[in-house]
Design an enzyme around this catalytic site. Structure first.
Site, mmCIF file in Angstrom:
data_model
loop_
_atom_site.group_PDB
_atom_site.id
_atom_site.type_symbol
_atom_site.label_atom_id
_atom_site.label_comp_id
_atom_site.label_asym_id
_atom_site.label_seq_id
_atom_site.Cartn_x
_atom_site.Cartn_y
_atom_site.Cartn_z
ATOM 1 N N GLU A 205 26.479 36.659 33.635
ATOM 2 C CA GLU A 205 27.094 36.371 34.928
ATOM 3 C C GLU A 205 26.074 36.088 36.023
ATOM 4 O O GLU A 205 26.386 36.156 37.206
ATOM 5 C CB GLU A 205 28.021 37.528 35.310
ATOM 6 N N LYS A 335 42.593 39.920 36.558
ATOM 7 C CA LYS A 335 42.047 38.860 35.711
ATOM 8 C C LYS A 335 43.219 38.079 35.137
ATOM 9 O O LYS A 335 43.979 38.617 34.327
ATOM 10 C CB LYS A 335 41.224 39.455 34.565
#
Length: 428
Positions: A205, A335
């Site tokens: 990330e 999410k």
């Protein structure tokens, strides 16, 4: 309103070089919408099912041709003629077609791709940006960027058990200022690591993934970087963690920092961290099915820090309802691909907010250039977004979209800042 005319899908690559699903929806007025589906590295056991081909001769079994075909051959023909603004009806039609509890027949990646692409097409047909189309006139709150600048756990190969160490620029006046602060700390951290002879390699990330001796060492490095960048830890920039504890839970114990610990011992450890560092948020501090442990940690620390359920809730309204009922956690990580549709995502957020839970919009470790979650964060006024370090295009795309939204909102834009974390009292 315009109706769905055509639905197409294709296999594309995500930020880790793995295949994922991209869907385009065309309406009879010429409007189009496109969405690409993300995918996680540490996935909760209760997430909706992502359909992969399992053919070892293609993409090492990770191909998504089955999901793509499900869109083209089953979902598309079913949805032609539907009013594109009827999001709930469209999503329900896909659930009925799938006819499983976990979207395991058509695949959550197929259903979500269509669900999000429909919303994009409808927003274009309505001549509105997506955040305004979904959120209405009250969508105006820019989220605090929770930037994952140091990686451990399953996002890195190191001795650090905690998966993500994040900075939260709570003292900034605007989103653009918060993003600048975060980027400056990120670059300063790189210098700090280099000075100490530590690796500046990146995790999935965009965060750095040095091999450190402990979790506290990681926190100390970030505090040092915040100060060197000219900011005050806790006052201007706070810290947050994603522990991803399910990843090191084995046989009823947590294998953490070389010791086997109980939930009570883990809670004590977090209490020490909260008293020593300016932490505003701890995500997944315990195993995803340790409901009793979650209640204990929420009772002990919930008035000082945000306790976020990710693997615990998997953006599922039913699991969230249980957490609310039992007092397990006080915030929801959102999410879209955990639950697999826009409607259910919005339902989960609404349930959380109605019951005093905070919400944090989130990316996955396998991302694309798709920026839907940036618009979603503003649409639901959640005040927090987690989408990686201020580096790598798959992460920065979301932050850049938020800059554009802030510009569109102009004087109406409000940056959530410290108000996103009402439990956080003062700087350490």
């Amino acid at each position: 309103m315009p109706s769905i005319d055509v639905v197409v899908a294709r296999e594309i690559l995500d930020s880790r070089g793995n295949p994922t699903v991209e869907v385009e929806v065309g309406l009879d007025d010429g409007s189009t919408g496109r969405a690409a589906v993300p995918s996680g590295a540490s996935t909760g056991a209760f997430e909706a099912i992502e359909l992969r081909d399992g053919d070892p001769n293609r993409y090492q079994g990770k191909g998504v041709e089955k999901a793509v075909l499900a869109v083209i051959e089953q979902i598309g023909p079913e949805l032609v003629g539907y009013d594109a603004t009827e999001q709930r009806l469209i999503d329900q039609a896909m659930f009925d077609l799938d006819a499983t509890d976990n979207k395991g027949s058509l695949g959550a990646n197929a259903i979500l791709g269509v669900s999000l692409a429909v919303a994009h097409a409808a927003s274009e047909a309505s001549d509105l940006p997506l955040f305004r189309y979904l959120g209405g006139p009250n969508a105006h709150l820019l989220p605090v960027p929770m930037m994952n600048i140091l990686n451990g756990g399953s996002h890195a190969d190191s001795n650090v058990d905690i998966q993500e160490f994040m900075i939260a620029p709570i003292g900034a006046e605007s989103f653009s200022e918060a993003l600048r602060w975060g980027a400056e700390v990120y670059h300063t951290l790189k210098k700090v690591l280099k000075t100490k002879g530590l690796s500046t390699g990146l995790g999935d990330e965009g965060g750095f993934a040095p091999n450190l001796e402990s979790n506290r060492a990681a926190l100390d490095l970030i505090i040092e970087a915040i100060k060197q960048a000219g900011y005050i830890p806790g006052e201007q920039i706070a810290l947050a963690l994603d522990v991803a504890a399910s990843e090191f839970y084995k046989d009823g114990k947590y294998e953490f920092e070389g010791k086997s610990r109980s939930a009570a011992e883990m809670t004590e450890y977090y209490e020490e961290l909260v008293s020593a560092y300016p932490l505003v948020s701890i995500e997944d501090p315990l195993y995803e099915d340790d409901w009793a442990g979650w209640k204990v940690i929420t009772d002990k620390l919930g008035d000082k820090v945000q306790i976020v359920g990710d693997d615990l809730f998997v953006t599922n309204p039913e699991r969230l309802a249980r957490g609310i009922e039992e007092g397990s956690a006080n915030a929801l990580l959102v999410k879209v691909n955990q639950i697999g549709s826009l409607t259910e995502t919005l339902d989960a957020v609404e349930l959380a907010q109605r019951n005093g839970f905070k919400c944090m919009m989130s990316h996955r470790s396998g991302e694309t250039e798709d920026v839907t979650i940036a618009d979603l964060a503003v649409a639901v006024n959640c005040g927090q977004i987690k989408t990686g370090a201020p580096a790598r295009s798959d992460r920065v795309a979301k932050y850049n979209q938020l800059l554009r939204i802030e510009e569109i909102l102009d004087d109406a834009a409000e940056y959530a800042g410290r108000s996103a974390f009402p439990r956080f009292r003062s700087a350490n």
